[in-house]
Design a protein around this motif. Structure first.
Motif, PDB file in Angstrom:
ATOM      1  N   VAL A 204      -1.040 -14.282  -2.465  1.00 53.49           N
ATOM      2  CA  VAL A 204      -2.134 -13.359  -2.160  1.00 53.49           C
ATOM      3  C   VAL A 204      -3.135 -13.495  -3.295  1.00 53.49           C
ATOM      4  N   ARG A 205      -4.311 -14.001  -2.983  1.00 50.36           N
ATOM      5  CA  ARG A 205      -5.326 -14.297  -3.997  1.00 50.36           C
ATOM      6  C   ARG A 205      -6.628 -13.583  -3.669  1.00 50.36           C
TER       7      ARG A 205
ATOM      8  N   THR B 256       4.087 -10.712   1.671  1.00 54.37           N
ATOM      9  CA  THR B 256       4.015 -10.071   0.371  1.00 54.37           C
ATOM     10  C   THR B 256       4.159 -11.081  -0.752  1.00 54.37           C
ATOM     11  N   SER B 257       3.464 -10.818  -1.853  1.00 55.08           N
ATOM     12  CA  SER B 257       3.534 -11.706  -3.007  1.00 55.08           C
ATOM     13  C   SER B 257       4.567 -11.231  -4.008  1.00 55.08           C
TER      14      SER B 257
ATOM     15  N   ARG C 237       7.986  -3.709  -1.120  1.00 56.33           N
ATOM     16  CA  ARG C 237       6.876  -3.026  -1.784  1.00 56.33           C
ATOM     17  C   ARG C 237       5.627  -3.892  -1.824  1.00 56.33           C
ATOM     18  N   PHE C 238       4.506  -3.259  -1.523  1.00 55.23           N
ATOM     19  CA  PHE C 238       3.180  -3.782  -1.781  1.00 55.23           C
ATOM     20  C   PHE C 238       2.628  -3.018  -2.986  1.00 55.23           C
ATOM     21  N   PRO C 239       1.513  -3.453  -3.584  1.00 54.11           N
ATOM     22  CA  PRO C 239       1.019  -2.730  -4.764  1.00 54.11           C
ATOM     23  C   PRO C 239       0.833  -1.238  -4.546  1.00 54.11           C
TER      24      PRO C 239
ATOM     25  N   GLU D  24      -0.007  -6.871   6.250  1.00 53.97           N
ATOM     26  CA  GLU D  24      -0.862  -7.593   5.324  1.00 53.97           C
ATOM     27  C   GLU D  24      -1.344  -6.666   4.211  1.00 53.97           C
ATOM     28  N   GLN D  25      -1.630  -7.236   3.074  1.00 53.16           N
ATOM     29  CA  GLN D  25      -2.233  -6.475   1.974  1.00 53.16           C
ATOM     30  C   GLN D  25      -3.747  -6.479   2.130  1.00 53.16           C
ATOM     31  N   VAL D  26      -4.348  -5.303   1.897  1.00 51.89           N
ATOM     32  CA  VAL D  26      -5.806  -5.199   1.904  1.00 51.89           C
ATOM     33  C   VAL D  26      -6.263  -4.601   0.581  1.00 51.89           C
TER      34      VAL D  26
END
Length: 309
Positions: free
Chosen positions: A238-239, A306-307, A192-194, A68-70
């Protein structure tokens, strides 16, 4: 009793470091006491994925690992256990709002986490799950003296579940079976995530995808390579959420109910797919462009939410 109180206080205090929060709710009933006569639940554990947290414990025994993105574009993991229980899992970190939606697919799972924002606590208490944190289950957590807080909190799963609940508790919607036809041969795929990246390299010798994180091989604490039998790269929304961390960074909310595109990696091939989860209580189905089911291979499944790639 005094020792238990001191231990609980020390563990809770450690959860406030680096963006985790003590819940302040006081001792609660044991999770094993809340389901008398009911089938045992799956165990989900929030796991740190900062470089200082690696190598983690217990990821090789997870049935499913969600990425998950945090805050800040970094990643955190949620490992789900149903068929095996490792000796230790961690480092354990804090819960997020989107975890509650993700976990609705399971029947009142146990959620092990280190703490949460005070505004999030009522949502956790109202969710159909059983919280397991250092306040409620101090004896289930240990700190590794060789690591710095907050990357040193570990869960002992056998102290919250006597035995693994079994495959019936794994209501993800994924189904094991033969691979779909077609697909593209792939030796290496990077997601890739940010501010994070994961690379999966196919190993004929292992018959699995070897996992790398941020350019380095991911291993167990014994030095063995982490592998996945199937990798699901799930394109999601992802918002921003209504929550921020202690530095003021907004906490992303990952939407896992809905539908979208996906890529499924198994057996050295990449298969284009669609994912669908109509309601939070449902699992996620994977289908080919022609509408046929996409099965997963026997073994660990990694799901990257991922977005964008």
């Amino acid at each position: 009793m005094l020792l238990a109180a001191v231990l609980a206080a020390g563990l809770a205090a450690g959860c406030t470091s680096g963006g985790d929060w003590d819940d302040g709710r006081g001792a609660r009933e044991s999770p094993t006491a809340t389901r008398d006569g009911a089938a045992p639940p799956a165990l989900a554990v929030k796991i740190d994925n900062a470089p200082a947290a690696r190598p983690q414990s217990g990821l090789d025994d997870a049935d499913v690992v969600y990425v998950e993105q945090v805050e800040g574009g970094l990643s955190r993991l949620m490992a789900v256990y149903a068929t095996r229980l490792p000796e230790s899992v961690g480092p354990v970190r804090s819960a997020r709002e989107s975890d509650l939606e993700l976990l609705r697919q399971f029947d009142e799972p146990l959620l092990a986490f280190s703490g949460a924002q005070s505004k999030l606590l009522p949502l956790i208490d109202e969710a159909p799950l059983t919280p397991v944190d250092p306040t409620s289950e101090a004896d289930a957590f240990d700190r590794d003296p060789g690591r710095a807080a907050p990357h040193n909190l570990f869960l002992r799963p056998d102290r919250v579940l006597e035995d693994p609940p079994g495959e019936a508790a794994l209501t993800t919607g994924f189904r094991e079976g033969p691979a779909p036809s077609g697909g593209t041969p792939e030796e290496k795929v990077t997601v890739r995530f940010p501010a994070a990246r994961f690379t999966f390299t196919w190993s004929d010798a292992d018959g699995r995808w070897q996992v790398s994180m941020d350019g380095s091989p991911a291993t167990t604490r014994d030095g063995d390579r982490l592998t996945a039998a199937t990798v699901v790269v799930q394109d999601v929304t992802v918002r921003p959420s209504g929550f921020r961390d202690f530095l003021g960074n907004n906490t992303p909310y990952t939407e896992t109910v809905g539908s979208g595109k996906a890529t499924v990696l198994r057996d050295g091939r990449a298969h284009p797919a669609s994912w669908s989860r109509p309601a939070a209580e449902d699992g996620t189905s994977l289908t080919t462009p022609d509408g046929d089911p996409v099965n997963v291979a026997p073994g660990p499944v990694w799901v990257l939410l991922t977005s964008g790639r």
